[in-house]
Write an enzyme that holds these catalytic residues in place. Structure first.
Site, short mmCIF file in Angstrom:
data_model
loop_
_atom_site.label_atom_id
_atom_site.label_comp_id
_atom_site.label_asym_id
_atom_site.label_seq_id
_atom_site.Cartn_x
_atom_site.Cartn_y
_atom_site.Cartn_z
N GLY A 1 26.15 69.05 -2.60
CA GLY A 1 25.65 68.34 -1.42
C GLY A 1 24.36 67.56 -1.58
NE ARG B 1 30.17 57.18 -1.00
CZ ARG B 1 29.02 56.94 -0.43
NH1 ARG B 1 28.37 55.81 -0.69
NH2 ARG B 1 28.49 57.81 0.38
CB CYS C 1 44.87 41.12 3.68
SG CYS C 1 45.19 39.91 2.41
N1 LLP Z 1 31.80 71.67 -3.11
C1 LLP Z 1 32.65 71.46 -2.09
C2 LLP Z 1 33.41 72.60 -1.55
C3 LLP Z 1 32.81 70.17 -1.55
O1 LLP Z 1 33.64 69.98 -0.53
C4 LLP Z 1 32.07 69.10 -2.10
C5 LLP Z 1 32.23 67.73 -1.58
C6 LLP Z 1 31.21 69.36 -3.18
C7 LLP Z 1 31.08 70.66 -3.65
C8 LLP Z 1 30.39 68.30 -3.84
O2 LLP Z 1 29.49 67.73 -2.97
P1 LLP Z 1 28.40 66.66 -3.49
O3 LLP Z 1 27.44 67.39 -4.39
O4 LLP Z 1 29.14 65.61 -4.21
O5 LLP Z 1 27.77 66.17 -2.26
N2 LLP Z 1 33.59 60.97 -0.22
C9 LLP Z 1 32.32 61.27 0.41
C10 LLP Z 1 31.81 62.62 -0.02
C11 LLP Z 1 32.77 63.76 0.25
C12 LLP Z 1 32.27 65.10 -0.22
C13 LLP Z 1 33.33 66.12 -0.13
N3 LLP Z 1 32.99 67.42 -0.63
C14 LLP Z 1 31.35 60.15 0.10
O6 LLP Z 1 31.73 59.21 -0.58
O7 LLP Z 1 30.21 60.17 0.54
#
Ligand code: LLP
Length: 432
Positions: free
Chosen positions: A252, A328, A359
């Site tokens: 996150g 995004r 498109c």
């Molecule tokens: N662990 C779990 C259970 C998750 O659902 C996620 C991301 C992560 C770890 C990794 O999170 P990060 O460190 O990457 O924030 N497509 C969206 C982001 C979706 C994140 C989904 N889950 C975007 O482009 O901002």
């Protein structure tokens, strides 16, 4: 300040991305040369930037029993996974397909955790056969099915239950996951009862607890709040006689896209470990699942300016990358900086929307940007290492872009440009 330093000063992203001699470089590689040699759209990643992002976590967690599991949904290209597997990372996976990718790069299965609310029986079997490290279970119903599947295979599934700490990560609603009303995890109030249920199931062995509150988090406070809520649960679960061997705090952590100021990973973990120690849990095994923060700022997407289209209300800069390559902005109104690869002197420039050929009016990459470019120039869309290629689609029968991994002087082609034939390979015409 020299010219290139002045040009580079405002760039979000890893220090490996900078102007040198009037041209944008990634490590030693000239992005102008790569765009000409390999064509566009083209993703280019810096291995050094990924490893230095990883190093910040390793520094923050030094001396602890901690496992970093790269959340490969952020970028699951094999060449990227190799970098993290070789650096000793485990992987956070969310599908049988991602599991096969870990196997393809020879990743350590014992360091794999399987997250997600909708694991199928087939995926559970696949993961049990591969002997993964832990299932992060997201509902009571899933516990029952996993136990049944494991028993039928004569196995015991290691499980952690994802708890929903109900804290607000203050990020985009589509990427906040730890609030009541999200589909993820089990409610805090129900967690103890569900742990007791898990402990009673013969096909499971409770090993840990996990949470993940959202993505692109730029503040330490939600993490501390979530940690407190999870530690409260660890205390009550252990008091009920169920030992918790590891705590997984998810991923996150945000990156700088525009003027975001997330804490550095080591600073975040310094604060979190202080809290963990203060509450007497400093010796527990820790797991984390960072995705974006390991790869997001390590990559750029190069595109060619096709046309400039001045208009009465708006000017448009039409490039050859689109929402299928960079979803995004369309999905989250996300901001990615867009800069010329070779900045021009003496061109007045214009304020324009940077859009792709797809498109759809939603096919925009940047809005109201000031750009001084001409058709044929290349632009770089920055902070494109995470959730771009892994979310790319074939909409409008556009082939997915090629990808390069830069490692000092070496440039590796890690994905060929997809052809229309590649896209049609699995399709069948109706026989007449
Ligand atoms: N662990 C779990 C259970 C998750 O659902 C996620 C991301 C992560 C770890 C990794 O999170 P990060 O460190 O990457 O924030 N497509 C969206 C982001 C979706 C994140 C989904 N889950 C975007 O482009 O901002």
């Amino acid at each position: 300040m020299t010219d290139h330093a002045a040009l580079s000063a405002g760039l979000p992203g890893a220090p490996q991305i900078a102007y040198r001699n009037g041209t944008l470089h990634l490590e030693q590689a000239s992005l102008a040369a790569l765009a000409s040699d390999y064509g566009t759209p083209l993703f280019v990643y810096s291995k050094a930037a990924m490893l230095s992002a990883l190093a910040a976590y390793q520094k923050g967690l030094a001396g602890r029993d901690a496992q970093i599991c790269y959340a490969m949904k952020a970028n699951s290209s094999l060449g990227v996974l190799q970098v993290f597997a070789e650096a000793g990372c485990g992987f956070d996976i969310v599908s049988g397909g991602e599991l096969e990718r870990v196997q393809a790069v020879g990743g350590d299965m014992r360091k794999v955790i399987f997250s997600g609310v909708g694991k199928t029986r087939a995926e559970m079997q696949q993961a049990l056969a591969a002997d993964i490290g832990c299932f992060n279970v997201e509902s009571e119903a899933e516990l029952d099915v996993l136990s049944e599947v494991a028993l039928a295979m004569g196995r015991i599934a290691p499980v952690s239950i994802r708890v929903n700490p109900n804290v607000d990560p203050k990020t985009h609603p589509y990427i906040s996951t730890g609030l009541k009303g999200n589909k993820f995890g089990v409610a805090h109030e129900e967690a103890l009862r569900i742990y007791q249920h898990a402990a009673s199931l013969k096909g499971l062995r409770v090993t840990g607890i996990d949470c993940h509150i959202g993505s692109q988090i730029t503040d330490t406070t939600p993490y501390l709040d979530a940690m407190d809520r999870v530690l409260d649960l660890v205390a009550s679960i252990e008091a009920a006689g169920i030992p918790i061997e590891h705590i997984d705090f998810g991923g996150g952590l945000g990156i700088n896209y525009e003027q975001d100021t997330p804490p550095a990973a080591d600073a975040l973990w310094q604060a979190l470990l202080a809290r963990l120690d203060a509450r007497g849990y400093g010796r527990k095994k820790l797991m984390i699942e960072p995705g974006r923060s390991l790869v997001g700022n390590a990559g750029v997407c190069l595109a060619e300016v096709l046309y400039l289209k001045p208009g009465e209300h708006k000017n448009f800069c039409i490039i050859d990358a689109a929402m299928n390559d960079l979803p995004r902005p369309a999905m989250y109104q996300a901001f990615h900086a867009i800069v010329p690869v070779v900045p021009r002197d003496g061109l007045p420039g214009m304020t324009c929307d940077v859009v792709g050929p797809v498109c759809e009016s939603g096919d925009w990459i940047g809005r109201d940007r000031h750009l001084a470019v001409a058709p044929g120039d290349h632009v770089a869309v920055l902070s494109a290492g995470a959730y771009c290629m892994s979310m790319a689609s074939n909409y409008n029968t556009r082939g997915r872009a090629a990808e390069l991994l830069v490692d000092g002087l070496a440039v590796h082609l890690i994905r060929e440009r997809e052809s229309a034939a590649d896209q049609m390979r699995t399709e069948k015409m109706v026989r007449r």
